[in-house]
Scaffold this motif. Structure first.
Motif, mmCIF file in Angstrom:
data_model
loop_
_atom_site.group_PDB
_atom_site.id
_atom_site.type_symbol
_atom_site.label_atom_id
_atom_site.label_comp_id
_atom_site.label_asym_id
_atom_site.label_seq_id
_atom_site.Cartn_x
_atom_site.Cartn_y
_atom_site.Cartn_z
ATOM 1 N N ILE A 25 -14.156 -17.009 4.009
ATOM 2 C CA ILE A 25 -13.461 -18.067 3.265
ATOM 3 C C ILE A 25 -12.667 -19.482 3.945
ATOM 4 N N ASP A 26 -12.340 -18.789 4.690
ATOM 5 C CA ASP A 26 -12.095 -19.171 6.066
ATOM 6 C C ASP A 26 -12.624 -19.015 7.612
ATOM 7 N N PRO A 27 -13.432 -19.662 8.165
ATOM 8 C CA PRO A 27 -13.419 -19.687 9.182
ATOM 9 C C PRO A 27 -12.589 -19.240 10.767
ATOM 10 N N ALA A 28 -12.189 -20.599 10.057
ATOM 11 C CA ALA A 28 -10.735 -20.426 11.497
ATOM 12 C C ALA A 28 -9.885 -18.892 11.178
ATOM 13 N N GLY A 29 -9.961 -17.794 10.830
ATOM 14 C CA GLY A 29 -8.972 -17.532 10.786
ATOM 15 C C GLY A 29 -7.750 -16.752 10.591
ATOM 16 N N ASN A 30 -7.823 -17.486 9.359
ATOM 17 C CA ASN A 30 -6.321 -18.088 9.119
ATOM 18 C C ASN A 30 -5.611 -17.016 7.620
ATOM 19 N N VAL A 31 -7.003 -16.066 7.447
ATOM 20 C CA VAL A 31 -6.664 -15.690 5.735
ATOM 21 C C VAL A 31 -6.675 -13.705 6.034
ATOM 22 N N PRO A 32 -6.282 -13.906 5.970
ATOM 23 C CA PRO A 32 -4.847 -12.133 6.236
ATOM 24 C C PRO A 32 -5.249 -11.538 5.587
ATOM 25 N N VAL A 33 -5.996 -10.101 5.847
ATOM 26 C CA VAL A 33 -6.457 -9.157 5.713
ATOM 27 C C VAL A 33 -5.884 -8.284 5.313
ATOM 28 N N LEU A 34 -5.573 -7.421 4.607
ATOM 29 C CA LEU A 34 -4.291 -6.302 4.288
ATOM 30 C C LEU A 34 -4.717 -5.032 3.706
ATOM 31 N N PRO A 35 -4.371 -4.201 4.622
ATOM 32 C CA PRO A 35 -4.649 -2.768 3.672
ATOM 33 C C PRO A 35 -3.536 -2.869 2.715
ATOM 34 N N VAL A 36 -3.873 -1.986 1.200
ATOM 35 C CA VAL A 36 -2.723 -1.906 0.412
ATOM 36 C C VAL A 36 -1.685 -0.643 0.781
ATOM 37 N N SER A 37 -1.466 -0.524 1.847
ATOM 38 C CA SER A 37 -0.416 0.587 2.238
ATOM 39 C C SER A 37 0.482 -0.957 2.739
ATOM 40 N N ASN A 38 -0.107 -2.059 3.152
ATOM 41 C CA ASN A 38 1.056 -3.288 4.072
ATOM 42 C C ASN A 38 0.991 -4.080 3.195
ATOM 43 N N THR A 39 1.331 -4.037 1.628
ATOM 44 C CA THR A 39 1.079 -5.287 0.651
ATOM 45 C C THR A 39 2.278 -5.566 0.359
ATOM 46 N N GLU A 40 3.830 -5.175 0.714
ATOM 47 C CA GLU A 40 5.498 -5.403 0.297
ATOM 48 C C GLU A 40 5.289 -6.587 0.558
ATOM 49 N N ALA A 41 4.491 -7.600 1.541
ATOM 50 C CA ALA A 41 5.301 -8.616 1.688
ATOM 51 C C ALA A 41 4.662 -9.894 0.359
ATOM 52 N N ILE A 42 3.941 -9.367 0.563
ATOM 53 C CA ILE A 42 3.072 -10.431 -0.719
ATOM 54 C C ILE A 42 3.876 -10.271 -1.490
ATOM 55 N N ASP A 43 3.785 -11.598 -2.283
ATOM 56 C CA ASP A 43 3.702 -12.271 -3.334
ATOM 57 C C ASP A 43 2.844 -13.020 -4.457
ATOM 58 N N PRO A 44 2.203 -12.147 -5.290
ATOM 59 C CA PRO A 44 1.188 -12.109 -5.738
ATOM 60 C C PRO A 44 1.092 -13.556 -6.653
ATOM 61 N N TRP A 95 -1.235 0.009 -6.967
ATOM 62 C CA TRP A 95 -1.358 -1.502 -6.468
ATOM 63 C C TRP A 95 -1.028 -2.459 -7.491
ATOM 64 N N LEU A 96 -2.346 -2.565 -8.036
ATOM 65 C CA LEU A 96 -2.067 -2.901 -9.183
ATOM 66 C C LEU A 96 -1.527 -3.293 -10.545
ATOM 67 N N ALA A 97 -1.391 -2.152 -10.748
ATOM 68 C CA ALA A 97 -0.678 -1.011 -11.574
ATOM 69 C C ALA A 97 0.835 -1.639 -11.825
ATOM 70 N N SER A 98 0.956 -2.063 -10.144
ATOM 71 C CA SER A 98 2.521 -2.217 -10.615
ATOM 72 C C SER A 98 2.776 -3.514 -10.371
ATOM 73 N N PHE A 99 2.029 -4.200 -11.074
ATOM 74 C CA PHE A 99 2.225 -6.040 -10.566
ATOM 75 C C PHE A 99 2.563 -6.353 -11.642
ATOM 76 N N SER A 100 4.492 -6.999 -11.680
ATOM 77 C CA SER A 100 4.675 -7.751 -13.001
ATOM 78 C C SER A 100 3.738 -9.061 -12.615
ATOM 79 N N ARG A 101 3.770 -9.726 -14.275
ATOM 80 C CA ARG A 101 2.670 -10.413 -14.215
ATOM 81 C C ARG A 101 2.593 -11.464 -13.177
ATOM 82 N N ALA A 102 1.550 -12.292 -12.986
ATOM 83 C CA ALA A 102 1.693 -13.081 -11.912
ATOM 84 C C ALA A 102 0.208 -14.344 -12.236
ATOM 85 N N GLY A 103 -0.481 -14.523 -11.966
ATOM 86 C CA GLY A 103 -1.328 -15.692 -12.231
ATOM 87 C C GLY A 103 -1.991 -16.587 -11.163
ATOM 88 N N GLY A 104 -2.525 -16.533 -11.557
ATOM 89 C CA GLY A 104 -3.705 -18.125 -10.045
ATOM 90 C C GLY A 104 -4.543 -17.242 -10.609
#
Ligand SMILES: Cc1cc2nc3c(=O)[nH]c(=O)nc-3n(C[C@H](O)[C@H](O)[C@H](O)COP(=O)(O)O)c2cc1C
Length: 180
Positions: A25-44, A95-104
């Protein structure tokens, strides 16, 4: 492009694939890769692209019981399987079951054995179903990356994952991919 790759991995294969997809996606390395155990801060809702992947367990996404079985298998040293530091805890399904409705835009991948999908199942199908249920549009059909019987990624799979990631980057928002 604000993109992120979230993965679940017991033995590291899905993590390696996730890292390769992010490089694509980004050869410059700016795309974060996160384990599902570390996704609290993500706003989908704050992303242009969410990529989600996990191992196929019993034909589908993992469950607590299959993750326990994977941990047990890893404790059998004869199997030579090393457990990932993030292998404890919940999986992609929860994790996905806990999503409130997102989009994108989103895309799903899995790792699985190298055999016909009818025999192996594909976690990515369930992942993409949950992503669509949360309001995401799929940027690509669900994709599998293959391991051998000893649970090692087949040669060339990381490269294929990187190329798949590169195609996700270039997928226009209205390109087909949302229907399995
Ligand atoms: C409990 C368990 C069940 C599995 N069931 C399947 C399956 O039904 N189909 C399949 O193709 N692979 C199956 N596998 C193999 C996993 O898909 C493979 O170990 C995984 O892709 C490795 O990813 P990881 O290293 O990220 O954990 C299973 C593995 C475990 C531990």
């Amino acid at each position: 492009m604000r993109a992120i790759v979230v993965y679940e991995s017991m033995y590291g294969n899905t993590r390696h694939v996730a890292e390769a997809i992010a490089r694509g996606i980004d050869p410059a390395g700016n795309v974060p890769v996160l384990p599902v155990s570390n996704t609290e801060a993500i706003d989908p809702g704050d992303l242009d692209l969410l990529v989600v992947g996990g191992p196929t367990h019993v034909h589908a996404m993992s469950r607590e019981s299959t993750r326990n079985a994977a941990r047990t298998a890893a404790s059998d040293l004869a199997g030579g399987l090393l457990l990932e530091p993030d292998a404890a805890g919940e999986g992609i399904r929860e994790w996905l079951a806990s999503f409130s409705r997102a989009g994108g835009m989103a895309a799903a991948f899995d790792t699985r054995f190298d055999a016909a999908p009818l025999l192996t199942g594909r976690a990515s199908k369930g992942i993409s179903r949950l992503l669509r249920k949360s309001g995401f549009e799929l940027a690509a059909p669900p994709e599998s990356f293959l391991v051998d019987k000893a649970t090692h990624l087949l040669a060339g799979e990381e490269q294929r994952a990187q190329e798949w990631g590169a195609r996700l980057r270039t997928t226009p928002p209205d390109a087909p991919g949302g229907s399995e």
